[in-house]
Design an enzyme around this catalytic site. Structure first.
Site, PDB file in Angstrom:
ATOM      1  N   ARG A 121      -5.015  18.458  -2.025  1.00 35.71           N
ATOM      2  CA  ARG A 121      -5.844  17.831  -2.614  1.00 35.71           C
ATOM      3  C   ARG A 121      -4.984  16.821  -3.898  1.00 35.71           C
ATOM      4  NH1 ARG A 121      -8.474  22.515  -2.051  1.00 35.71           N
ATOM      5  NH2 ARG A 121      -9.849  22.367  -0.147  1.00 35.71           N
ATOM      6  N   LYS A 143      -2.585   1.739  -5.114  1.00 31.96           N
ATOM      7  CA  LYS A 143      -3.081   1.520  -3.796  1.00 31.96           C
ATOM      8  C   LYS A 143      -1.791   2.305  -2.775  1.00 31.96           C
ATOM      9  CE  LYS A 143      -5.727  -2.465  -3.709  1.00 31.96           C
ATOM     10  NZ  LYS A 143      -6.023  -3.933  -3.290  1.00 31.96           N
ATOM     11  N   GLU A 185       5.832 -12.612  -4.661  1.00 35.70           N
ATOM     12  CA  GLU A 185       4.746 -11.646  -5.584  1.00 35.70           C
ATOM     13  C   GLU A 185       4.794 -12.023  -7.100  1.00 35.70           C
ATOM     14  OE1 GLU A 185       2.230 -10.321  -3.973  1.00 35.70           O
ATOM     15  OE2 GLU A 185       2.946  -9.756  -1.989  1.00 35.70           O
ATOM     16  N   LYS A 221       0.108  -7.425 -13.809  1.00 37.00           N
ATOM     17  CA  LYS A 221      -0.533  -6.621 -12.812  1.00 37.00           C
ATOM     18  C   LYS A 221      -1.273  -5.360 -13.549  1.00 37.00           C
ATOM     19  CE  LYS A 221      -0.855  -4.410  -8.261  1.00 37.00           C
ATOM     20  NZ  LYS A 221      -0.130  -3.969  -7.031  1.00 37.00           N
ATOM     21  N   GLU A 231     -10.616  -2.095  -7.763  1.00 33.14           N
ATOM     22  CA  GLU A 231     -11.241  -3.571  -6.948  1.00 33.14           C
ATOM     23  C   GLU A 231     -12.625  -3.894  -6.759  1.00 33.14           C
ATOM     24  OE1 GLU A 231      -7.969  -4.880  -4.249  1.00 33.14           O
ATOM     25  OE2 GLU A 231      -9.477  -6.216  -3.391  1.00 33.14           O
ATOM     26  N   ARG A 235      -9.827  -7.572  -9.697  1.00 33.56           N
ATOM     27  CA  ARG A 235      -8.591  -7.055  -8.927  1.00 33.56           C
ATOM     28  C   ARG A 235      -8.386  -7.801  -7.857  1.00 33.56           C
ATOM     29  NH1 ARG A 235      -5.771  -1.288  -8.250  1.00 33.56           N
ATOM     30  NH2 ARG A 235      -3.752  -1.990  -7.013  1.00 33.56           N
ATOM     31  N   ASN A 239      -5.207 -10.913  -4.753  1.00 36.34           N
ATOM     32  CA  ASN A 239      -5.171 -11.504  -3.396  1.00 36.34           C
ATOM     33  C   ASN A 239      -4.850 -13.006  -3.189  1.00 36.34           C
ATOM     34  OD1 ASN A 239      -5.592  -8.734  -2.274  1.00 36.34           O
ATOM     35  ND2 ASN A 239      -7.810  -8.951  -2.996  1.00 36.34           N
ATOM     36  N   HIS A 242      -3.382 -14.214  -0.024  1.00 34.35           N
ATOM     37  CA  HIS A 242      -3.374 -13.267   0.941  1.00 34.35           C
ATOM     38  C   HIS A 242      -4.243 -13.313   2.135  1.00 34.35           C
ATOM     39  CE1 HIS A 242      -0.554 -11.457  -1.671  1.00 34.35           C
ATOM     40  NE2 HIS A 242      -0.484 -10.389  -1.004  1.00 34.35           N
ATOM     41  N   HIS A 246      -2.419 -12.991   5.174  1.00 35.69           N
ATOM     42  CA  HIS A 246      -2.268 -12.076   6.463  1.00 35.69           C
ATOM     43  C   HIS A 246      -2.609 -12.657   7.706  1.00 35.69           C
ATOM     44  CE1 HIS A 246      -3.462  -9.003   3.095  1.00 35.69           C
ATOM     45  NE2 HIS A 246      -2.275  -8.902   3.518  1.00 35.69           N
ATOM     46  N   HIS A 258       6.052 -10.057   4.721  1.00 25.52           N
ATOM     47  CA  HIS A 258       4.846 -10.401   4.075  1.00 25.52           C
ATOM     48  C   HIS A 258       4.844 -11.502   2.918  1.00 25.52           C
ATOM     49  CE1 HIS A 258       1.061  -9.130   1.762  1.00 25.52           C
ATOM     50  NE2 HIS A 258       1.748  -9.053   0.849  1.00 25.52           N
TER      51      HIS A 258
HETATM   52  N1  LIG Z   1       0.210  -0.785  -2.392  1.00 25.62           N
HETATM   53  C1  LIG Z   1       0.091  -1.799  -2.626  1.00 25.62           C
HETATM   54  O1  LIG Z   1      -0.423  -2.265  -3.693  1.00 25.62           O
HETATM   55  C2  LIG Z   1       0.882  -2.973  -1.772  1.00 25.62           C
HETATM   56  C3  LIG Z   1       1.114  -4.361  -2.386  1.00 25.62           C
HETATM   57  C4  LIG Z   1       1.850  -4.995  -1.417  1.00 25.62           C
HETATM   58  C5  LIG Z   1       2.379  -4.777  -0.443  1.00 25.62           C
HETATM   59  N2  LIG Z   1       2.318  -3.514   0.101  1.00 25.62           N
HETATM   60  C6  LIG Z   1       2.921  -2.915   1.237  1.00 25.62           C
HETATM   61  O2  LIG Z   1       4.413  -2.862   1.076  1.00 25.62           O
HETATM   62  C7  LIG Z   1       4.954  -2.864   2.273  1.00 25.62           C
HETATM   63  C8  LIG Z   1       6.052  -4.196   2.134  1.00 25.62           C
HETATM   64  O3  LIG Z   1       6.958  -3.514   1.279  1.00 25.62           O
HETATM   65  P1  LIG Z   1       8.550  -4.035   1.263  1.00 25.62           P
HETATM   66  O4  LIG Z   1       8.440  -5.587   1.278  1.00 25.62           O
HETATM   67  O5  LIG Z   1       9.157  -3.511   0.033  1.00 25.62           O
HETATM   68  O6  LIG Z   1       8.925  -3.521   2.526  1.00 25.62           O
HETATM   69  P2  LIG Z   1       9.762  -2.379   2.990  1.00 25.62           P
HETATM   70  O7  LIG Z   1       9.416  -1.151   2.384  1.00 25.62           O
HETATM   71  O8  LIG Z   1       9.597  -2.322   4.710  1.00 25.62           O
HETATM   72  O9  LIG Z   1      11.177  -2.714   2.707  1.00 25.62           O
HETATM   73  C9  LIG Z   1      11.863  -3.741   3.538  1.00 25.62           C
HETATM   74  C10 LIG Z   1      13.137  -3.689   4.045  1.00 25.62           C
HETATM   75  O10 LIG Z   1      14.213  -3.511   3.126  1.00 25.62           O
HETATM   76  C11 LIG Z   1      14.813  -2.279   3.385  1.00 25.62           C
HETATM   77  N3  LIG Z   1      15.242  -1.970   1.863  1.00 25.62           N
HETATM   78  C12 LIG Z   1      14.521  -1.289   0.998  1.00 25.62           C
HETATM   79  N4  LIG Z   1      15.257  -1.426  -0.128  1.00 25.62           N
HETATM   80  C13 LIG Z   1      16.347  -1.816  -0.055  1.00 25.62           C
HETATM   81  C14 LIG Z   1      17.510  -2.009  -0.866  1.00 25.62           C
HETATM   82  N5  LIG Z   1      17.687  -1.765  -1.931  1.00 25.62           N
HETATM   83  N6  LIG Z   1      18.689  -2.655  -0.219  1.00 25.62           N
HETATM   84  C15 LIG Z   1      18.730  -2.969   1.179  1.00 25.62           C
HETATM   85  N7  LIG Z   1      17.674  -2.759   1.867  1.00 25.62           N
HETATM   86  C16 LIG Z   1      16.449  -2.030   1.506  1.00 25.62           C
HETATM   87  C17 LIG Z   1      14.041  -1.411   4.171  1.00 25.62           C
HETATM   88  O11 LIG Z   1      14.792  -0.263   4.693  1.00 25.62           O
HETATM   89  C18 LIG Z   1      13.356  -2.346   4.868  1.00 25.62           C
HETATM   90  O12 LIG Z   1      13.929  -2.775   6.072  1.00 25.62           O
HETATM   91  C19 LIG Z   1       3.760  -3.459   3.364  1.00 25.62           C
HETATM   92  O13 LIG Z   1       3.591  -2.361   4.204  1.00 25.62           O
HETATM   93  C20 LIG Z   1       2.660  -3.882   2.540  1.00 25.62           C
HETATM   94  O14 LIG Z   1       1.265  -3.354   3.078  1.00 25.62           O
HETATM   95  C21 LIG Z   1       1.409  -2.638  -0.675  1.00 25.62           C
HETATM   96 ZN   LIG Z   2       1.289  -8.904  -1.013  1.00 23.54          ZN
END
Ligand SMILES: NC(=O)c1ccc[n+]([C@@H]2O[C@H](COP(=O)([O-])OP(=O)(O)OC[C@H]3O[C@@H](n4cnc5c(N)ncnc54)[C@H](O)[C@@H]3O)[C@@H](O)[C@H]2O)c1
Ligand SMILES: [Zn+2]
Length: 359
Positions: A121, A143, A185, A221, A231, A235, A239, A242, A246, A258
């Site tokens: 939990r 999130k 971002e 942020k 949100e 908040r 987006n 986005h 998306h 992304h």
């Molecule tokens: N929770 C939220 O508020 C929120 C906001 C925006 C995006 N997201 C989510 O985040 C995800 C995208 O995040 P991301 O862009 O970090 O992608 P990711 O976590 O897939 O990382 C991108 C790539 O970089 C590699 N990587 C990570 N750190 C590295 C480093 N230091 N050196 C070399 N390679 C490295 C990873 O192995 C992966 O292949 C999506 O799933 C999206 O939905 C969430």
């Molecule tokens: Zn984003």
């Protein structure tokens, strides 16, 4: 030098420590109390690249079992992985007062955050983002989510971290394409609410200023999340770009990151705002110009995944999970640093706009 930003959520505040060496600098923090055990959830790729740093920085903390590696890529945000991770956490005997360390990009952070929220939990999660995108955006704000066959991020909960450690040293191995996508971002924060920051970004010369810009973006942020944690209203400004983004990301079926999709989406949001007479043309031009100069493509015909269909994009935008009551909700702008939520977008007009953009 590291800096600390406080995220103020009333009674549940937490810190974000930002800078080169933040992981080492964070060790005296109270979350690392000695009676506590930690499960490490780490992106498999990051574990390989940064094993030495992680092991050295975390020496002395009490680990609950071996590090749990998360496969690289979006497919890790699945029910199957969530079950595997929770099973491993149970096998380690993690208790209610223990905590999860999530080391990786947004994928690892989202999955680990959800696992921590569900485990017995809810136990604490410490987010240790390793991509620029996860430092600037996903690690802060609470999130968490996994994906479903029906779409991305459709199942999740809000679970705020108890500490975020954004150590810029991790970025030394991040591919340039991922850096640029994360930078989108950072630009987003400026475009939503900080015109001066945008001017600084336009003037900035390279990575020297990265920490300062990252810090401004996180603080921005933090302010938005503090005002509207779940949100219910403002908040949603986060987006910006986005809903368009998306749609492009889905249409490009894996060819667009992304942040790349969001960059093109932000340019579209400003162009559409200008077309509706809401925003000066000059501002929309500045936005597109800066994104292009940064190496973020804004011309739809030149994006990976092109040519796009205006009809399919509109269809996806109609089904965006941020809509309510059947109307398309977009974040538009009255100018740089002045975004607002536009609830009543006319689908026929939007379709014409998309058709013009795609040509
Ligand atoms: N929770 C939220 O508020 C929120 C906001 C925006 C995006 N997201 C989510 O985040 C995800 C995208 O995040 P991301 O862009 O970090 O992608 P990711 O976590 O897939 O990382 C991108 C790539 O970089 C590699 N990587 C990570 N750190 C590295 C480093 N230091 N050196 C070399 N390679 C490295 C990873 O192995 C992966 O292949 C999506 O799933 C999206 O939905 C969430
Ligand atoms: Zn984003």
């Amino acid at each position: 030098m590291t800096e600390t930003i406080a995220i103020d959520l009333g009674g549940r505040s937490y810190d974000v420590i930002v800078g080169e060496g933040a992981l080492e600098a964070a060790r005296p923090h109270s979350v690392f109390r000695s009676e506590r055990r930690f499960a490490i959830l780490v992106d498999a790729h990051v574990a390989q690249l940064h094993a030495k740093k992680i092991t050295a920085a975390l020496a002395g903390i009490s680990l609950a079992g071996e590090a749990i590696e998360i496969p690289d890529g979006e497919r890790a945000k699945s029910f199957g992985q969530l079950e595997t991770v929770l099973g491993r956490m149970l096998d380690c005997g993690l208790e209610r007062g223990d905590a999860v360390l999530a080391i990786g990009g947004g994928v690892t952070g989202d999955l680990a955050g959800l696992a921590a929220a569900l485990y017995k939990r809810g136990i604490d999660v410490i987010q240790i983002p390793t991509t620029l995108l996860s430092m600037a955006d996903s690690s802060v704000g609470g999130k968490t989510a996994i994906n479903m066959p029906q779409g991305k991020n459709l199942v999740g909960v809000f679970h705020q971290p108890s500490l975020v450690i954004a150590d810029l040293a991790f970025l030394s191995t991040l591919p340039g394409r991922q850096m640029k996508a994360g930078y989108a971002e950072i630009i987003k924060a400026a475009l939503i609410g900080d015109a001066d920051m945008f001017t600084d970004l336009e003037a900035s010369k390279g990575p020297d200023h990265l920490q300062a810009h990252l810090k401004t973006a996180i603080a921005f942020k933090a302010k938005i999340v503090a005002a509207d944690e779940r949100e219910a209203g403002s908040r949603a400004l986060l987006n910006l770009g986005h809903t368009f983004g998306h749609a492009l990301e889905s249409e490009a079926a894996g060819q667009l990151l992304h942040g790349e999709a969001v960059a093109a989406g932000m340019a579209l949001a400003f162009d559409y705002s200008a077309r509706l007479g809401l925003c000066p043309e000059a501002d929309a031009k500045r936005v597109g110009g800066h994104l292009q100069r940064t190496g973020l493509e804004t011309r739809l015909s030149a994006l990976p995944g092109a040519p796009f269909s205006a009809e399919s994009m509109l269809e996806r935008m109609r089904h965006d999970k941020k809509n309510s009551g059947g109307a398309i909700r977009l974040v538009l702008a009255r100018g740089i640093g002045n975004a607002f939520i536009h609830d009543q977008t006319d689908p026929a007009d939007l379709l014409n706009f998309l058709k013009d953009q795609i040509q």
